[in-house]
Enzyme design. Structure first.
Site, PDB file in Angstrom:
ATOM      1  N   PHE A 191       0.805  -1.229   0.000  1.00  0.00           N
ATOM      2  CA  PHE A 191       0.000   0.000   0.000  1.00  0.00           C
ATOM      3  C   PHE A 191       0.836   1.276   0.000  1.00  0.00           C
ATOM      4  O   PHE A 191       0.339   2.349  -0.282  1.00  0.00           O
ATOM      5  CB  PHE A 191      -0.934   0.013   1.223  1.00  0.00           C
ATOM      6  CG  PHE A 191      -0.230   0.418   2.504  1.00  0.00           C
ATOM      7  CD1 PHE A 191      -0.048   1.755   2.817  1.00  0.00           C
ATOM      8  CD2 PHE A 191       0.280  -0.534   3.378  1.00  0.00           C
ATOM      9  CE1 PHE A 191       0.628   2.132   3.982  1.00  0.00           C
ATOM     10  CE2 PHE A 191       0.947  -0.170   4.530  1.00  0.00           C
ATOM     11  CZ  PHE A 191       1.125   1.170   4.829  1.00  0.00           C
ATOM     12  N   LYS A 202      -1.575  -6.964  -9.432  1.00  0.00           N
ATOM     13  CA  LYS A 202      -2.516  -6.808  -8.315  1.00  0.00           C
ATOM     14  C   LYS A 202      -2.027  -5.685  -7.411  1.00  0.00           C
ATOM     15  O   LYS A 202      -1.082  -5.853  -6.638  1.00  0.00           O
ATOM     16  CB  LYS A 202      -2.632  -8.093  -7.494  1.00  0.00           C
ATOM     17  CG  LYS A 202      -3.828  -8.003  -6.537  1.00  0.00           C
ATOM     18  CD  LYS A 202      -3.755  -8.970  -5.392  1.00  0.00           C
ATOM     19  CE  LYS A 202      -3.032  -8.426  -4.193  1.00  0.00           C
ATOM     20  NZ  LYS A 202      -3.645  -7.251  -3.562  1.00  0.00           N
ATOM     21  N   GLU A 250      -4.978  -3.714  -2.149  1.00  0.00           N
ATOM     22  CA  GLU A 250      -6.421  -3.504  -2.016  1.00  0.00           C
ATOM     23  C   GLU A 250      -6.728  -2.242  -1.216  1.00  0.00           C
ATOM     24  O   GLU A 250      -7.857  -1.790  -1.170  1.00  0.00           O
ATOM     25  CB  GLU A 250      -7.080  -4.739  -1.386  1.00  0.00           C
ATOM     26  CG  GLU A 250      -6.668  -5.069   0.052  1.00  0.00           C
ATOM     27  CD  GLU A 250      -5.349  -5.868   0.151  1.00  0.00           C
ATOM     28  OE1 GLU A 250      -4.515  -5.774  -0.763  1.00  0.00           O
ATOM     29  OE2 GLU A 250      -5.172  -6.561   1.181  1.00  0.00           O
ATOM     30  N   ARG A 251      -5.693  -1.673  -0.568  1.00  0.00           N
ATOM     31  CA  ARG A 251      -5.896  -0.447   0.216  1.00  0.00           C
ATOM     32  C   ARG A 251      -5.880   0.811  -0.646  1.00  0.00           C
ATOM     33  O   ARG A 251      -6.408   1.836  -0.237  1.00  0.00           O
ATOM     34  CB  ARG A 251      -4.789  -0.293   1.271  1.00  0.00           C
ATOM     35  CG  ARG A 251      -4.524  -1.527   2.061  1.00  0.00           C
ATOM     36  CD  ARG A 251      -5.027  -1.406   3.493  1.00  0.00           C
ATOM     37  NE  ARG A 251      -5.096  -2.720   4.081  1.00  0.00           N
ATOM     38  CZ  ARG A 251      -6.224  -3.373   4.330  1.00  0.00           C
ATOM     39  NH1 ARG A 251      -7.398  -2.837   4.075  1.00  0.00           N
ATOM     40  NH2 ARG A 251      -6.199  -4.577   4.852  1.00  0.00           N
ATOM     41  N   SER A 295       5.103  -7.054   3.049  1.00  0.00           N
ATOM     42  CA  SER A 295       5.568  -7.465   4.379  1.00  0.00           C
ATOM     43  C   SER A 295       6.255  -8.834   4.333  1.00  0.00           C
ATOM     44  O   SER A 295       6.078  -9.604   3.392  1.00  0.00           O
ATOM     45  CB  SER A 295       4.374  -7.530   5.329  1.00  0.00           C
ATOM     46  OG  SER A 295       3.510  -8.561   4.895  1.00  0.00           O
ATOM     47  N   CYS A 312       9.526   1.710   3.280  1.00  0.00           N
ATOM     48  CA  CYS A 312      10.416   0.589   3.612  1.00  0.00           C
ATOM     49  C   CYS A 312      11.823   1.103   3.855  1.00  0.00           C
ATOM     50  O   CYS A 312      12.641   0.400   4.437  1.00  0.00           O
ATOM     51  CB  CYS A 312      10.418  -0.440   2.506  1.00  0.00           C
ATOM     52  SG  CYS A 312      11.126   0.201   0.997  1.00  0.00           S
ATOM     53  N   GLU A 368       9.372  -4.138  12.901  1.00  0.00           N
ATOM     54  CA  GLU A 368       9.239  -2.988  11.991  1.00  0.00           C
ATOM     55  C   GLU A 368       7.988  -2.228  12.429  1.00  0.00           C
ATOM     56  O   GLU A 368       6.875  -2.780  12.391  1.00  0.00           O
ATOM     57  CB  GLU A 368       9.066  -3.492  10.549  1.00  0.00           C
ATOM     58  CG  GLU A 368       8.925  -2.352   9.555  1.00  0.00           C
ATOM     59  CD  GLU A 368       8.661  -2.845   8.119  1.00  0.00           C
ATOM     60  OE1 GLU A 368       7.971  -3.855   7.934  1.00  0.00           O
ATOM     61  OE2 GLU A 368       9.150  -2.173   7.196  1.00  0.00           O
TER      62      GLU A 368
HETATM   63  P1  NAD Z   1       1.361  -6.588   2.907  1.00  0.00           P
HETATM   64  O1  NAD Z   1       2.291  -7.723   2.876  1.00  0.00           O
HETATM   65  O2  NAD Z   1       0.301  -6.552   3.922  1.00  0.00           O
HETATM   66  O3  NAD Z   1       0.633  -6.492   1.474  1.00  0.00           O
HETATM   67  C1  NAD Z   1       1.372  -6.591   0.288  1.00  0.00           C
HETATM   68  C2  NAD Z   1       0.564  -7.415  -0.716  1.00  0.00           C
HETATM   69  O4  NAD Z   1       0.442  -8.750  -0.240  1.00  0.00           O
HETATM   70  C3  NAD Z   1      -0.834  -6.871  -0.904  1.00  0.00           C
HETATM   71  O5  NAD Z   1      -1.112  -6.838  -2.277  1.00  0.00           O
HETATM   72  C4  NAD Z   1      -1.706  -7.826  -0.130  1.00  0.00           C
HETATM   73  O6  NAD Z   1      -2.952  -8.014  -0.741  1.00  0.00           O
HETATM   74  C5  NAD Z   1      -0.922  -9.118  -0.133  1.00  0.00           C
HETATM   75  N1  NAD Z   1      -1.080  -9.873   1.117  1.00  0.00           N
HETATM   76  C6  NAD Z   1      -1.166  -9.372   2.371  1.00  0.00           C
HETATM   77  N2  NAD Z   1      -1.261 -10.361   3.275  1.00  0.00           N
HETATM   78  C7  NAD Z   1      -1.231 -11.511   2.585  1.00  0.00           C
HETATM   79  C8  NAD Z   1      -1.278 -12.890   2.966  1.00  0.00           C
HETATM   80  N3  NAD Z   1      -1.404 -13.271   4.230  1.00  0.00           N
HETATM   81  N4  NAD Z   1      -1.214 -13.818   1.995  1.00  0.00           N
HETATM   82  C9  NAD Z   1      -1.087 -13.455   0.705  1.00  0.00           C
HETATM   83  N5  NAD Z   1      -1.051 -12.162   0.297  1.00  0.00           N
HETATM   84  C10 NAD Z   1      -1.117 -11.210   1.217  1.00  0.00           C
HETATM   85  O7  NAD Z   1       2.265  -5.265   2.954  1.00  0.00           O
HETATM   86  P2  NAD Z   1       1.757  -3.775   3.106  1.00  0.00           P
HETATM   87  O8  NAD Z   1       1.297  -3.566   4.506  1.00  0.00           O
HETATM   88  O9  NAD Z   1       0.854  -3.411   1.993  1.00  0.00           O
HETATM   89  O10 NAD Z   1       3.126  -2.975   2.863  1.00  0.00           O
HETATM   90  C11 NAD Z   1       3.996  -2.633   3.902  1.00  0.00           C
HETATM   91  C12 NAD Z   1       5.165  -3.578   3.955  1.00  0.00           C
HETATM   92  O11 NAD Z   1       5.834  -3.579   2.701  1.00  0.00           O
HETATM   93  C13 NAD Z   1       6.229  -3.156   4.972  1.00  0.00           C
HETATM   94  O12 NAD Z   1       6.693  -4.302   5.635  1.00  0.00           O
HETATM   95  C14 NAD Z   1       7.334  -2.550   4.115  1.00  0.00           C
HETATM   96  O13 NAD Z   1       8.614  -2.599   4.682  1.00  0.00           O
HETATM   97  C15 NAD Z   1       7.237  -3.402   2.899  1.00  0.00           C
HETATM   98  N6  NAD Z   1       7.835  -2.741   1.748  1.00  0.00           N
HETATM   99  C16 NAD Z   1       9.057  -3.182   1.346  1.00  0.00           C
HETATM  100  C17 NAD Z   1       9.681  -2.545   0.289  1.00  0.00           C
HETATM  101  C18 NAD Z   1      11.034  -3.004  -0.156  1.00  0.00           C
HETATM  102  O14 NAD Z   1      11.433  -2.669  -1.270  1.00  0.00           O
HETATM  103  N7  NAD Z   1      11.750  -3.760   0.655  1.00  0.00           N
HETATM  104  C19 NAD Z   1       9.060  -1.479  -0.374  1.00  0.00           C
HETATM  105  C20 NAD Z   1       7.794  -1.072   0.072  1.00  0.00           C
HETATM  106  C21 NAD Z   1       7.190  -1.726   1.142  1.00  0.00           C
END
Ligand code: NAD
Length: 520
Positions: A171, A195, A198-199, A248, A303, A403
């Site tokens: 998101f 994809k 969804e947020r 994440s 991140c 984090e």
């Molecule tokens: P998230 O993992 O909750 O969501 C990311 C994607 O995964 C979404 O599209 C979501 O629909 C899907 N998802 C979520 N939970 C899932 C599950 N249990 N099973 C399958 N799919 C699932 O992450 P977020 O909260 O949207 O983003 C924040 C996180 O992203 C932080 O941890 C941040 O550090 C990380 N991030 C990392 C980078 C990098 O380059 N290292 C860059 C941006 C964000």
């Protein structure tokens, strides 16, 4: 500001009851060049994080719709992969122009759905645009190699596209991260099922529309929505050959394992805990400004946020001044002028950050600035946490180990640069780090001894520009090939190696050879 989805033609009228009642448009799927209403009965509410107003309803795209998106991507791949790289680059040139023209509109949508400030949202679009610019000049990165290995015999390589690829986005950068993915995937000849989070899928929808205007043919880029079921479909569907994921740890590990077990190429950028080391010989004013900006900008939801500061020796005396600087930041809605810190993405995210702040207090750290309970005027219902500074943090505390992903800076103390390096290298994450110093030898020592993939020297958020790649390391990444830059091109292509033999005459062929060809 209205939800972007209101700009789309509604192809079916059967929006969810809640969306109809609240008079908001639903977010559409984008399949085979058409924005289509989902027939799902499962919808996700998307609320403005500063006001809780319903912005749009996001579908849990159905299995049939996911299949339709994959089929259209597979069908489009045949022709798209045969177009010349020059013509694909030309489309990317038009796309970069259209994104620049629409940058403000996309940024406004990001503020509405994600909550960051308008200026920060423009930066979100711009950092993605830089990858589109890379996609406009790919030819040299796609070049193969050639060697004459024997008389009449040559071996040469091609980089070929993989087929249907998929992108799964977080998101926190609604424009930049989709732009890390689809422009390079498409320019190298692949098609994609994307994809967005969804947020906040609005920016991706706008980018899809711009891609179509730039000349990306039907089916080459498709957008689907949802959460776990959609992600599992992507991991399992055999026609999808590769997955780019950013998000994440929990989701990323699952996708890496499940996608990998199904034979897919997966690149997964995960969570982070980025440390800044402040040496007493640093330029004090610019260092404190950099720290406040990198810890609290985007409400800490980056991140590469510099969420952990290690003050070395006498630099520890600077902490009270840092607190003053943090207090001066304005917390409000991202569209309000001069806002520095916007809301967190959801009520749950706010509660989680507040819980981690409290855990620091309970475990013996000092709360120097408490941003909990802040209610900006006119936005009393928003998910706000103000800048928060916790000092005397130890590495066994939860606020250090987890984090936080909020506007919270945890401060540790160290006697020497060696001690600071040891703390950072013992942390499981390796996304980014920074040292603040005026000493060349200290900077060089840090650069050499630190085990983190992206290092800033007096640069708080060292995200490399293309043609370099985003090279987070250790616990912050799964997979070998990084996003964008050369590595990004390698991720979306596979090597084919051809060995050819063109003899002038057939005369020396008197007997079949069954021994291993050695080509000498
Ligand atoms: P998230 O993992 O909750 O969501 C990311 C994607 O995964 C979404 O599209 C979501 O629909 C899907 N998802 C979520 N939970 C899932 C599950 N249990 N099973 C399958 N799919 C699932 O992450 P977020 O909260 O949207 O983003 C924040 C996180 O992203 C932080 O941890 C941040 O550090 C990380 N991030 C990392 C980078 C990098 O380059 N290292 C860059 C941006 C964000």
């Amino acid at each position: 500001v209205r939800a972007f989805s209101t700009n789309y033609p509604v192809l079916q009228q059967a929006a969810s009851a809640a969306a109809t009642e609240a008079k908001v448009a639903t977010t559409k799927n984008y399949i085979n060049g058409e924005f289509v209403e989902s027939s799902t009965d499962r919808w996700i509410e998307l609320r403005n994080p500063a006001t809780q107003e319903l912005v749009t309803m996001v579908p849990e795209t159905t299995r049939e719709e996911l299949d339709a998106a994959t089929s259209s991507a597979q069908h489009a791949f045949k022709e798209w992969s045969q177009t010349s790289v020059l013509s694909r680059q030309r489309i990317m040139l038009d796309l970069q122009y259209l994104i620049r023209k629409n940058q403000d509109r996309i940024a406004e949508n990001i503020v509405l759905e994600q909550g960051k400030t308008l200026i920060d949202a423009k930066g979100d679009v711009f950092r993605g645009l830089q990858v589109v610019e890379q996609a406009c000049s790919l030819t040299s990165m796609l070049m193969g190699e050639k060697l004459t290995v024997a008389k009449d015999m040559e071996t040469y390589t091609f980089r070929e596209p993989l087929g249907v690829t998929a992108g799964i986005c977080p998101f926190n950068f609604p424009a930049m991260i989709p732009l890390w993915m689809f422009p390079l995937a498409l320019a190298t000849g692949n098609t994609m099922v994307l994809k967005p989070s969804e947020r906040d899928p609005g920016a991706s929808m706008m980018l899809a529309q711009l891609a179509a205007e730039a000349g990306v043919p039907k089916g080459v880029l498709n957008i689907v929505h949802g959460s776990i079921d959609t992600v599992n479909y992507i991991c399992d569907e055999p026609r999808i050959k590769a997955i780019s994921f950013v998000g994440s740890d929990h989701a990323g590990k699952h996708i890496y394992d499940r996608g990998g077990a199904n034979g897919k190429r997966v690149q997964a950028n995960l969570g982070a805990k980025n440390h800044g080391v402040i040496l007493p010989d640093a330029s004090k004013q610019s260092t404190l400004n950099a720290l406040a900006g990198a810890a609290f900008g985007a409400a800490g939801q980056r991140c590469m946020a510099l969420s952990t500061a290690i003050f070395v020796g006498e630099a520890q005396d600077w902490i009270p001044e840092l607190v003053d600087r943090a207090k001066a930041l304005k917390v409000s809605y991202g569209m309000e002028p001069d806002t520095d810190v916007g809301p967190l993405i959801t009520v749950q995210a706010k509660e989680r950050v507040e819980r981690l702040i409290q855990s620091g207090v309970d475990q013996g750290a000092k709360l120097l600035l408490d941003g909990r309970g802040i209610k900006p005027k006119g936005y009393e219902n928003g998910n706000f946490v103000g800048p928060t500074i916790i000092s005397d943090v130890m590495t066994n505390m939860d606020c250090y180990k987890e984090e936080i992903f909020g506007p919270v800076l945890v401060c540790l103390k160290a006697e020497t640069l060696d001690d600071a390096i040891e703390i950072i290298n013992a942390n499981p994450y390796g996304n980014g780090t920074a040292v603040f110093t005026n000493s060349g030898p200290n900077a060089r020592k840090f650069q050499q001894e630190i085990d983190v993939g992206q290092v800033g020297i007096n640069v708080p958020i060292p995200v490399p520009v293309p043609p370099f790649s985003f090279t987070g390391s250790r616990g912050s990444i799964l997979g070998d090939l990084n996003f964008y830059g050369k590595s990004g091109v390698q991720f979306y292509t596979k090597l084919k190696t051809v060995t050819s033999l063109w003899k002038e005459s057939d005369a020396d062929h008197t007997r079949s050879s069954v021994s291993m060809p050695t080509m000498h």
